[in-house]
Design a protein around this motif. Sequence first.
Motif, PDB file in Angstrom:
ATOM      1  N   ARG A 168      -6.037   2.746   5.630  1.00  0.00           N
ATOM      2  CA  ARG A 168      -7.056   2.476   4.769  1.00  0.00           C
ATOM      3  C   ARG A 168      -6.912   0.984   4.179  1.00  0.00           C
ATOM      4  O   ARG A 168      -7.699   0.334   3.990  1.00  0.00           O
ATOM      5  CB  ARG A 168      -6.938   3.529   3.533  1.00  0.00           C
ATOM      6  CG  ARG A 168      -7.444   5.003   4.144  1.00  0.00           C
ATOM      7  CD  ARG A 168      -7.544   5.829   2.840  1.00  0.00           C
ATOM      8  NE  ARG A 168      -6.130   6.218   2.141  1.00  0.00           N
ATOM      9  CZ  ARG A 168      -5.540   7.262   2.841  1.00  0.00           C
ATOM     10  NH1 ARG A 168      -5.780   7.986   3.687  1.00  0.00           N
ATOM     11  NH2 ARG A 168      -4.261   7.411   2.340  1.00  0.00           N
TER      12      ARG A 168
ATOM     13  N   THR B 267      -2.625   5.876   5.005  1.00  0.00           N
ATOM     14  CA  THR B 267      -2.464   4.787   3.854  1.00  0.00           C
ATOM     15  C   THR B 267      -2.411   3.626   4.524  1.00  0.00           C
ATOM     16  O   THR B 267      -3.322   2.959   4.124  1.00  0.00           O
ATOM     17  CB  THR B 267      -1.082   5.090   3.196  1.00  0.00           C
ATOM     18  OG1 THR B 267      -1.164   6.468   2.676  1.00  0.00           O
ATOM     19  CG2 THR B 267      -0.978   3.821   2.144  1.00  0.00           C
TER      20      THR B 267
ATOM     21  N   SER C  64       0.594  -1.206   0.012  1.00  0.00           N
ATOM     22  CA  SER C  64       0.114  -0.117  -0.070  1.00  0.00           C
ATOM     23  C   SER C  64       0.762   1.389  -0.094  1.00  0.00           C
ATOM     24  O   SER C  64       0.259   2.406  -0.515  1.00  0.00           O
ATOM     25  CB  SER C  64      -1.120   0.034   1.236  1.00  0.00           C
ATOM     26  OG  SER C  64      -0.197   0.295   2.430  1.00  0.00           O
ATOM     27  N   LEU C  65       2.039   1.345   0.356  1.00  0.00           N
ATOM     28  CA  LEU C  65       3.043   2.326   0.629  1.00  0.00           C
ATOM     29  C   LEU C  65       3.656   2.730  -0.767  1.00  0.00           C
ATOM     30  O   LEU C  65       4.034   3.664  -0.968  1.00  0.00           O
ATOM     31  CB  LEU C  65       4.157   2.088   1.314  1.00  0.00           C
ATOM     32  CG  LEU C  65       3.766   1.841   3.062  1.00  0.00           C
ATOM     33  CD1 LEU C  65       4.683   1.670   4.021  1.00  0.00           C
ATOM     34  CD2 LEU C  65       2.695   2.992   3.297  1.00  0.00           C
TER      35      LEU C  65
END
Length: 304
Positions: free
Chosen positions: A67, A64, A32-33
């Motif tokens: 989520r 981030t 996700s990063l």
Amino acid sequence: MASSQNFLVATLIANPSRPVLTDEIVAVAARSLGQETERSVLARGIAADLIVPAPADAKAIEGTLRRALVGQPVDIVVQPLETRRKRLFLADMDSTMIGQECIDELADYVGLKKEVSEITERAMRGEIAFEPALRERVALLKNLPVDVVDEIIEKRITLTPGGRALVQTMRANGAYTCLVSGGFTLFTGPIGAKIGFNEHRSNHLILDGEKLAGMVDEPILGREAKLATLIELRTRFGLAHHETMAVGDGANDLAMLGEAGLGVAFRAKPAVAAAAHARIDHADLSALLYVQGYRSDEIVTAPV
């Protein structure tokens, strides 16, 4: 990794009683990063680090990750990697290092737990000032035999899981620990000793013989005194701001949490959780070791 300078670390922590932090969840978080992220497992199923190179924004990374892991019972703490290990630790007692509010348990003995608990809750949410709220609650305890304190500690007080290991491990690694509470020395003394704190600070209940007089010594140890204790101990030991950590759950902890290098809201009231540097909603107190980079095999469980 050549150097920790300018790197951020995102620590993912699950409750040890529910070790849900699988390799897949860690991989989802890393992806996700959107960049190459070094992963390090601190405790299988419980805690892992994601190392993020600078430049990066800690709040953006945290958002981030939240989520990406929405719905997962996993806490997320993002901070500078180089300064994560702490040398001074201050902790609130009631509903933090223990699972109860001691004054509410005292009130139960005089049939006033509901009334006193409501005042306690409003004070911890910051809706009413802590000091007058404490005086009001203590007055309701007048003539209560002081020996009920021992019975409450023995039969009603439960230590928060991970708390002893947290304090013992930090002390074993050279940190100084202080239990600082808006509660009472009758409780912080034995409870602080049981957990293993170096010292404790709290309020003194005035006695009338073997009974409570319904009054507390002034000045009351509240929000500003907790802040002052942190500054005093930091100065005494010659520590930098980033070498300090504090944990609490109520409004009277906010100043202390804000002044600490890492201020942690532990299962806290919403306003406290929103204001603190970090929040722990799912894990136990051992999370405060993992956020410092301790691995499971480094955690001390026997008294120092």
